[in-house]
Design a protein around this motif. Structure first.
Motif, PDB file in Angstrom:
ATOM      1  N   VAL A   1       0.793  -1.069  -0.005  1.00  0.00           N
ATOM      2  CA  VAL A   1       0.138  -0.101   0.029  1.00  0.00           C
ATOM      3  C   VAL A   1       0.867   1.166   0.002  1.00  0.00           C
ATOM      4  N   THR A   2       0.442   2.309  -0.594  1.00  0.00           N
ATOM      5  CA  THR A   2       1.194   3.573  -0.533  1.00  0.00           C
ATOM      6  C   THR A   2       0.952   4.023   0.879  1.00  0.00           C
ATOM      7  N   ALA A   3       2.216   4.386   1.436  1.00  0.00           N
ATOM      8  CA  ALA A   3       2.371   4.760   2.867  1.00  0.00           C
ATOM      9  C   ALA A   3       2.418   6.519   2.629  1.00  0.00           C
ATOM     10  N   SER A   4       3.262   6.892   1.684  1.00  0.00           N
ATOM     11  CA  SER A   4       3.464   8.359   1.718  1.00  0.00           C
ATOM     12  C   SER A   4       3.932   8.816   0.338  1.00  0.00           C
ATOM     13  N   VAL A   5       3.737   9.752  -0.099  1.00  0.00           N
ATOM     14  CA  VAL A   5       4.135  10.642  -1.287  1.00  0.00           C
ATOM     15  C   VAL A   5       4.838  11.822  -1.097  1.00  0.00           C
TER      16      VAL A   5
ATOM     17  N   ALA B   1      15.161  -0.757   1.150  1.00  0.00           N
ATOM     18  CA  ALA B   1      14.184  -1.248   1.811  1.00  0.00           C
ATOM     19  C   ALA B   1      14.572  -1.086   3.243  1.00  0.00           C
ATOM     20  N   PHE B   2      13.545  -1.011   4.228  1.00  0.00           N
ATOM     21  CA  PHE B   2      13.606  -0.941   5.562  1.00  0.00           C
ATOM     22  C   PHE B   2      13.184  -2.093   6.193  1.00  0.00           C
ATOM     23  N   THR B   3      12.161  -2.148   7.207  1.00  0.00           N
ATOM     24  CA  THR B   3      11.710  -3.380   7.558  1.00  0.00           C
ATOM     25  C   THR B   3      10.436  -3.956   6.615  1.00  0.00           C
ATOM     26  N   SER B   4       9.450  -3.062   6.654  1.00  0.00           N
ATOM     27  CA  SER B   4       8.239  -3.405   6.067  1.00  0.00           C
ATOM     28  C   SER B   4       8.055  -2.553   4.935  1.00  0.00           C
ATOM     29  N   SER B   5       8.854  -1.410   4.760  1.00  0.00           N
ATOM     30  CA  SER B   5       8.454  -0.246   3.957  1.00  0.00           C
ATOM     31  C   SER B   5       9.774  -0.095   3.038  1.00  0.00           C
ATOM     32  N   MET B   6       9.396   0.396   1.893  1.00  0.00           N
ATOM     33  CA  MET B   6      10.192   0.681   0.624  1.00  0.00           C
ATOM     34  C   MET B   6      10.255   1.913  -0.025  1.00  0.00           C
TER      35      MET B   6
ATOM     36  N   TYR C   1       8.246   7.843  -3.702  1.00  0.00           N
ATOM     37  CA  TYR C   1       6.829   7.096  -2.841  1.00  0.00           C
ATOM     38  C   TYR C   1       7.529   6.144  -1.799  1.00  0.00           C
ATOM     39  N   THR C   2       6.374   6.024  -0.891  1.00  0.00           N
ATOM     40  CA  THR C   2       7.091   5.063   0.083  1.00  0.00           C
ATOM     41  C   THR C   2       5.715   3.745   0.265  1.00  0.00           C
ATOM     42  N   PHE C   3       6.081   2.682   0.137  1.00  0.00           N
ATOM     43  CA  PHE C   3       5.125   1.784   0.112  1.00  0.00           C
ATOM     44  C   PHE C   3       5.477   0.860   1.314  1.00  0.00           C
ATOM     45  N   VAL C   4       4.422   0.125   1.771  1.00  0.00           N
ATOM     46  CA  VAL C   4       4.898  -0.985   2.684  1.00  0.00           C
ATOM     47  C   VAL C   4       4.106  -2.172   2.537  1.00  0.00           C
ATOM     48  N   ALA C   5       4.796  -3.264   2.632  1.00  0.00           N
ATOM     49  CA  ALA C   5       4.143  -4.582   2.303  1.00  0.00           C
ATOM     50  C   ALA C   5       3.276  -5.196   3.458  1.00  0.00           C
TER      51      ALA C   5
ATOM     52  N   ARG D   1      15.828  10.826   3.911  1.00  0.00           N
ATOM     53  CA  ARG D   1      14.640  11.249   3.333  1.00  0.00           C
ATOM     54  C   ARG D   1      13.301  10.594   4.337  1.00  0.00           C
ATOM     55  N   ARG D   2      13.634   9.281   4.736  1.00  0.00           N
ATOM     56  CA  ARG D   2      12.965   8.593   5.438  1.00  0.00           C
ATOM     57  C   ARG D   2      12.526   9.186   6.856  1.00  0.00           C
ATOM     58  N   GLN D   3      13.521   9.678   7.415  1.00  0.00           N
ATOM     59  CA  GLN D   3      13.456  10.306   8.823  1.00  0.00           C
ATOM     60  C   GLN D   3      12.741  11.614   8.555  1.00  0.00           C
TER      61      GLN D   3
ATOM     62  N   ARG E   1      10.156  12.328   6.252  1.00  0.00           N
ATOM     63  CA  ARG E   1       9.004  12.204   6.005  1.00  0.00           C
ATOM     64  C   ARG E   1       8.225  11.850   7.315  1.00  0.00           C
ATOM     65  N   LEU E   2       9.078  10.727   8.232  1.00  0.00           N
ATOM     66  CA  LEU E   2       8.210  10.152   9.361  1.00  0.00           C
ATOM     67  C   LEU E   2       8.246  11.334  10.307  1.00  0.00           C
ATOM     68  N   ILE E   3       8.919  12.298  10.328  1.00  0.00           N
ATOM     69  CA  ILE E   3       8.937  13.675  11.101  1.00  0.00           C
ATOM     70  C   ILE E   3       7.659  14.333  10.756  1.00  0.00           C
TER      71      ILE E   3
ATOM     72  N   GLY F   1       4.527  12.997  11.516  1.00  0.00           N
ATOM     73  CA  GLY F   1       4.104  12.789  12.994  1.00  0.00           C
ATOM     74  C   GLY F   1       4.543  11.543  13.344  1.00  0.00           C
ATOM     75  N   LYS F   2       5.297  10.646  12.799  1.00  0.00           N
ATOM     76  CA  LYS F   2       5.543   9.206  13.131  1.00  0.00           C
ATOM     77  C   LYS F   2       6.878   9.423  13.740  1.00  0.00           C
ATOM     78  N   MET F   3       7.723  10.231  13.782  1.00  0.00           N
ATOM     79  CA  MET F   3       9.146  10.187  14.410  1.00  0.00           C
ATOM     80  C   MET F   3       9.135  11.628  15.218  1.00  0.00           C
TER      81      MET F   3
HETATM   82  C1  COA Z   1       0.928   2.535   5.908  1.00  0.00           C
HETATM   83  C2  COA Z   1       0.387   1.689   6.874  1.00  0.00           C
HETATM   84  C3  COA Z   1       0.462   0.130   6.595  1.00  0.00           C
HETATM   85  C4  COA Z   1       1.538   1.809   8.102  1.00  0.00           C
HETATM   86  O1  COA Z   1       0.956   1.217   9.272  1.00  0.00           O
HETATM   87  P1  COA Z   1       1.185   1.250  10.764  1.00  0.00           P
HETATM   88  O2  COA Z   1       0.116   0.818  11.440  1.00  0.00           O
HETATM   89  O3  COA Z   1       1.761   2.935  10.907  1.00  0.00           O
HETATM   90  O4  COA Z   1       2.570   0.602  10.568  1.00  0.00           O
HETATM   91  P2  COA Z   1       3.691   0.742  11.581  1.00  0.00           P
HETATM   92  O5  COA Z   1       3.722   1.960  12.559  1.00  0.00           O
HETATM   93  O6  COA Z   1       4.068  -0.775  11.972  1.00  0.00           O
HETATM   94  O7  COA Z   1       4.814   0.890  10.590  1.00  0.00           O
HETATM   95  C5  COA Z   1       4.953   0.041   9.312  1.00  0.00           C
HETATM   96  C6  COA Z   1       5.788   0.768   8.306  1.00  0.00           C
HETATM   97  O8  COA Z   1       5.043   1.891   7.749  1.00  0.00           O
HETATM   98  C7  COA Z   1       6.234   2.990   7.485  1.00  0.00           C
HETATM   99  N1  COA Z   1       5.220   4.009   7.868  1.00  0.00           N
HETATM  100  C8  COA Z   1       4.310   4.484   8.647  1.00  0.00           C
HETATM  101  N2  COA Z   1       3.830   5.601   8.164  1.00  0.00           N
HETATM  102  C9  COA Z   1       4.572   6.221   7.202  1.00  0.00           C
HETATM  103  C10 COA Z   1       4.557   7.314   6.562  1.00  0.00           C
HETATM  104  N3  COA Z   1       3.596   8.315   6.674  1.00  0.00           N
HETATM  105  N4  COA Z   1       5.612   7.700   5.709  1.00  0.00           N
HETATM  106  C11 COA Z   1       6.246   6.697   5.353  1.00  0.00           C
HETATM  107  N5  COA Z   1       6.442   5.421   5.919  1.00  0.00           N
HETATM  108  C12 COA Z   1       5.546   5.143   6.934  1.00  0.00           C
HETATM  109  C13 COA Z   1       6.871   2.838   8.921  1.00  0.00           C
HETATM  110  O9  COA Z   1       8.316   3.527   8.955  1.00  0.00           O
HETATM  111  C14 COA Z   1       7.114   1.482   9.007  1.00  0.00           C
HETATM  112  O10 COA Z   1       8.028   1.155   8.069  1.00  0.00           O
HETATM  113  P3  COA Z   1       9.379  -0.008   8.607  1.00  0.00           P
HETATM  114  O11 COA Z   1       8.604  -1.277   8.864  1.00  0.00           O
HETATM  115  O12 COA Z   1      10.155  -0.121   7.103  1.00  0.00           O
HETATM  116  O13 COA Z   1      10.084   0.450   9.842  1.00  0.00           O
HETATM  117  C15 COA Z   1      -1.076   2.214   7.268  1.00  0.00           C
HETATM  118  O14 COA Z   1      -0.863   3.585   7.832  1.00  0.00           O
HETATM  119  C16 COA Z   1      -2.038   2.157   6.210  1.00  0.00           C
HETATM  120  O15 COA Z   1      -2.442   1.148   5.942  1.00  0.00           O
HETATM  121  N6  COA Z   1      -2.262   3.298   5.594  1.00  0.00           N
HETATM  122  C17 COA Z   1      -3.248   3.529   4.499  1.00  0.00           C
HETATM  123  C18 COA Z   1      -2.570   3.034   3.258  1.00  0.00           C
HETATM  124  C19 COA Z   1      -3.390   3.008   2.113  1.00  0.00           C
HETATM  125  O16 COA Z   1      -4.682   2.775   2.003  1.00  0.00           O
HETATM  126  N7  COA Z   1      -2.751   3.913   0.938  1.00  0.00           N
HETATM  127  C20 COA Z   1      -3.740   4.149  -0.249  1.00  0.00           C
HETATM  128  C21 COA Z   1      -3.969   5.465  -0.167  1.00  0.00           C
HETATM  129  S1  COA Z   1      -5.770   5.507   0.405  1.00  0.00           S
END
Ligand code: COA
Length: 174
Positions: free
Chosen positions: A56-60, A84-89, A113-117, A147-149, A151-153, A156-158
Protein backbone atom coordinates in the motif's frame (compact mmCIF):
# COMPACT_ATOMS: atom_id res chain seq x y z
CA UNK A 1 25.07 -9.41 -1.04
CA UNK A 2 23.04 -10.55 1.99
CA UNK A 3 21.12 -13.83 1.59
CA UNK A 4 17.74 -12.14 1.90
CA UNK A 5 18.59 -9.28 -0.44
CA UNK A 6 17.67 -8.31 -3.99
CA UNK A 7 19.35 -6.02 -6.50
CA UNK A 8 17.86 -2.57 -7.09
CA UNK A 9 17.79 -3.30 -10.83
CA UNK A 10 15.38 -6.21 -10.25
CA UNK A 11 12.68 -3.73 -9.21
CA UNK A 12 12.83 -1.58 -12.36
CA UNK A 13 9.46 -0.75 -13.92
CA UNK A 14 9.23 1.21 -17.19
CA UNK A 15 5.75 2.47 -18.00
CA UNK A 16 4.72 4.26 -21.19
CA UNK A 17 1.46 6.19 -21.61
CA UNK A 18 -0.03 8.47 -24.28
CA UNK A 19 -1.63 11.80 -23.28
CA UNK A 20 -5.20 11.73 -24.65
CA UNK A 21 -7.77 14.59 -24.57
CA UNK A 22 -9.43 13.21 -21.45
CA UNK A 23 -6.11 13.37 -19.56
CA UNK A 24 -5.58 17.12 -20.06
CA UNK A 25 -6.50 20.43 -18.45
CA UNK A 26 -7.87 23.45 -20.34
CA UNK A 27 -4.33 24.36 -21.47
CA UNK A 28 -3.88 21.05 -23.27
CA UNK A 29 -1.36 19.79 -20.72
CA UNK A 30 -1.44 16.48 -18.85
CA UNK A 31 -3.28 16.96 -15.53
CA UNK A 32 -1.06 16.52 -12.45
CA UNK A 33 -3.57 14.17 -10.82
CA UNK A 34 -3.58 11.81 -13.82
CA UNK A 35 0.23 11.73 -13.84
CA UNK A 36 0.33 11.00 -10.09
CA UNK A 37 -2.13 8.14 -10.64
CA UNK A 38 0.16 6.58 -13.28
CA UNK A 39 3.19 7.20 -11.04
CA UNK A 40 1.43 5.49 -8.12
CA UNK A 41 0.82 2.39 -10.26
CA UNK A 42 4.39 2.29 -11.63
CA UNK A 43 5.86 2.73 -8.14
CA UNK A 44 3.53 0.14 -6.57
CA UNK A 45 4.53 -2.40 -9.24
CA UNK A 46 8.20 -1.69 -8.53
CA UNK A 47 7.71 -2.16 -4.77
CA UNK A 48 5.72 -5.37 -5.34
CA UNK A 49 8.46 -6.73 -7.60
CA UNK A 50 10.93 -6.16 -4.77
CA UNK A 51 8.70 -7.44 -1.96
CA UNK A 52 6.89 -10.23 -3.86
CA UNK A 53 3.91 -9.19 -1.74
CA UNK A 54 1.00 -6.75 -2.02
CA UNK A 55 1.82 -3.19 -0.97
CA UNK A 56 0.00 0.00 0.00
CA UNK A 57 1.11 3.59 -0.57
CA UNK A 58 2.27 4.98 2.79
CA UNK A 59 3.39 8.41 1.60
CA UNK A 60 4.18 10.57 -1.41
CA UNK A 61 6.94 13.14 -1.18
CA UNK A 62 6.62 16.57 -2.74
CA UNK A 63 6.52 16.60 -6.55
CA UNK A 64 7.57 19.65 -8.57
CA UNK A 65 6.20 19.63 -12.08
CA UNK A 66 9.16 21.13 -13.93
CA UNK A 67 7.77 20.90 -17.47
CA UNK A 68 4.19 20.26 -18.61
CA UNK A 69 3.53 17.25 -20.85
CA UNK A 70 1.48 18.14 -23.90
CA UNK A 71 -1.57 16.46 -25.44
CA UNK A 72 -0.45 13.75 -27.89
CA UNK A 73 2.98 13.37 -26.25
CA UNK A 74 4.29 10.10 -24.83
CA UNK A 75 4.92 9.80 -21.08
CA UNK A 76 7.74 7.62 -19.77
CA UNK A 77 7.88 6.68 -16.07
CA UNK A 78 10.86 4.78 -14.67
CA UNK A 79 10.42 3.47 -11.12
CA UNK A 80 13.00 1.64 -8.99
CA UNK A 81 13.29 0.81 -5.28
CA UNK A 82 16.11 2.83 -3.68
CA UNK A 83 16.13 1.14 -0.27
CA UNK A 84 14.15 -1.32 1.80
CA UNK A 85 13.74 -0.89 5.55
CA UNK A 86 11.72 -3.39 7.64
CA UNK A 87 8.34 -3.48 5.93
CA UNK A 88 8.64 -0.25 3.94
CA UNK A 89 10.39 0.57 0.67
CA UNK A 90 11.25 3.90 -0.93
CA UNK A 91 10.69 4.06 -4.72
CA UNK A 92 12.36 6.72 -6.89
CA UNK A 93 10.67 7.77 -10.10
CA UNK A 94 11.79 9.82 -13.07
CA UNK A 95 9.24 11.08 -15.59
CA UNK A 96 9.85 12.30 -19.13
CA UNK A 97 7.57 13.52 -21.91
CA UNK A 98 8.29 13.09 -25.61
CA UNK A 99 7.00 14.91 -28.64
CA UNK A 100 7.40 11.99 -31.02
CA UNK A 101 6.79 14.05 -34.17
CA UNK A 102 9.68 16.41 -33.39
CA UNK A 103 11.77 13.77 -31.56
CA UNK A 104 12.00 16.06 -28.53
CA UNK A 105 12.31 14.27 -25.16
CA UNK A 106 12.19 16.35 -21.96
CA UNK A 107 12.30 15.71 -18.21
CA UNK A 108 8.98 16.42 -16.47
CA UNK A 109 9.61 15.57 -12.83
CA UNK A 110 10.94 13.12 -10.26
CA UNK A 111 9.52 11.91 -6.99
CA UNK A 112 9.81 9.46 -4.12
CA UNK A 113 6.90 7.29 -2.99
CA UNK A 114 6.95 4.98 0.05
CA UNK A 115 5.14 1.63 0.14
CA UNK A 116 4.53 -0.87 2.94
CA UNK A 117 4.19 -4.62 2.26
CA UNK A 118 1.21 -6.24 3.94
CA UNK A 119 0.61 -9.87 4.92
CA UNK A 120 -2.67 -11.79 4.50
CA UNK A 121 -3.98 -10.21 7.72
CA UNK A 122 -3.31 -6.71 6.37
CA UNK A 123 -0.39 -6.14 8.77
CA UNK A 124 2.99 -4.69 7.82
CA UNK A 125 5.26 -7.53 6.80
CA UNK A 126 9.09 -7.75 6.38
CA UNK A 127 10.61 -7.29 2.92
CA UNK A 128 14.01 -8.36 1.50
CA UNK A 129 16.88 -5.87 1.88
CA UNK A 130 18.07 -4.05 -1.23
CA UNK A 131 21.56 -4.08 -2.73
CA UNK A 132 22.50 -1.02 -4.81
CA UNK A 133 25.01 -1.68 -7.61
CA UNK A 134 25.54 1.42 -9.75
CA UNK A 135 26.91 4.75 -8.48
CA UNK A 136 23.45 6.33 -8.85
CA UNK A 137 21.76 3.46 -6.99
CA UNK A 138 24.36 3.83 -4.19
CA UNK A 139 23.72 7.60 -3.94
CA UNK A 140 19.94 7.11 -3.78
CA UNK A 141 20.39 4.30 -1.21
CA UNK A 142 22.47 6.51 1.09
CA UNK A 143 20.04 9.46 0.86
CA UNK A 144 17.03 7.24 1.53
CA UNK A 145 17.65 7.06 5.29
CA UNK A 146 17.55 10.86 5.59
CA UNK A 147 14.46 11.22 3.39
CA UNK A 148 12.77 8.50 5.50
CA UNK A 149 13.47 10.38 8.73
CA UNK A 150 12.23 13.66 7.25
CA UNK A 151 8.94 12.16 6.01
CA UNK A 152 8.35 10.30 9.29
CA UNK A 153 8.80 13.58 11.18
CA UNK A 154 6.44 15.39 8.79
CA UNK A 155 3.95 12.51 9.13
CA UNK A 156 4.08 12.76 12.93
CA UNK A 157 5.62 9.25 13.20
CA UNK A 158 9.05 10.27 14.50
CA UNK A 159 10.30 12.83 17.00
CA UNK A 160 12.86 15.23 15.48
CA UNK A 161 15.23 14.36 18.33
CA UNK A 162 15.30 10.72 17.19
CA UNK A 163 16.31 11.58 13.62
CA UNK A 164 20.02 10.87 14.09
CA UNK A 165 20.94 10.80 10.38
CA UNK A 166 19.20 14.10 9.71
CA UNK A 167 20.75 15.77 12.75
CA UNK A 168 24.20 14.65 11.64
CA UNK A 169 23.72 16.72 8.48
CA UNK A 170 23.20 19.94 10.40
CA UNK A 171 25.04 19.52 13.70
CA UNK A 172 28.81 19.68 13.82
CA UNK A 173 29.75 16.39 15.52
CA UNK A 174 33.45 17.28 16.14
C1 COA B 1 1.05 2.51 5.83
C2 COA B 1 0.46 1.70 6.98
C3 COA B 1 0.40 0.22 6.57
C4 COA B 1 1.42 1.84 8.17
O1 COA B 1 0.77 1.22 9.24
P1 COA B 1 1.22 1.44 10.76
O2 COA B 1 0.25 0.83 11.66
O3 COA B 1 1.60 2.88 10.94
O4 COA B 1 2.45 0.50 10.80
P2 COA B 1 3.79 0.68 11.56
O5 COA B 1 3.84 1.82 12.52
O6 COA B 1 4.12 -0.69 12.07
O7 COA B 1 4.78 1.05 10.36
C5 COA B 1 4.98 0.14 9.30
C6 COA B 1 5.91 0.79 8.32
O8 COA B 1 5.24 1.90 7.71
C7 COA B 1 6.08 3.02 7.72
N1 COA B 1 5.29 4.22 7.72
C8 COA B 1 4.24 4.49 8.52
N2 COA B 1 3.74 5.71 8.22
C9 COA B 1 4.49 6.20 7.23
C10 COA B 1 4.50 7.43 6.50
N3 COA B 1 3.62 8.40 6.73
N4 COA B 1 5.46 7.60 5.55
C11 COA B 1 6.36 6.65 5.29
N5 COA B 1 6.40 5.46 5.95
C12 COA B 1 5.49 5.25 6.90
C13 COA B 1 6.88 2.85 9.01
O9 COA B 1 8.08 3.63 8.96
C14 COA B 1 7.16 1.37 8.98
O10 COA B 1 8.26 1.11 8.11
P3 COA B 1 9.36 -0.01 8.51
O11 COA B 1 8.62 -1.28 8.86
O12 COA B 1 10.17 -0.18 7.27
O13 COA B 1 10.15 0.54 9.65
C15 COA B 1 -0.97 2.20 7.39
O14 COA B 1 -0.87 3.52 7.88
C16 COA B 1 -1.96 2.15 6.25
O15 COA B 1 -2.51 1.10 5.94
N6 COA B 1 -2.22 3.31 5.65
C17 COA B 1 -3.17 3.39 4.52
C18 COA B 1 -2.49 2.94 3.24
C19 COA B 1 -3.40 3.13 2.06
O16 COA B 1 -4.54 2.74 2.07
N7 COA B 1 -2.83 3.73 1.00
C20 COA B 1 -3.59 4.01 -0.19
C21 COA B 1 -4.04 5.44 -0.21
S1 COA B 1 -5.66 5.64 0.34
Amino acid sequence: MEVNSKKASESLIQMTELVLPNDTNVFGNLMGGRLMYWMDIAAALSAQKHANAPVVTASVDNISFEAPIKLGNAVYIHAKVTRAFTSSMEVHMEVWGEDLKNQHKYKSNEAYYTFVALNAEGKASPVPQLTPETEKEQRLYEGAIRRRQLRLILGGKMKPNDAAELKALFVNQS
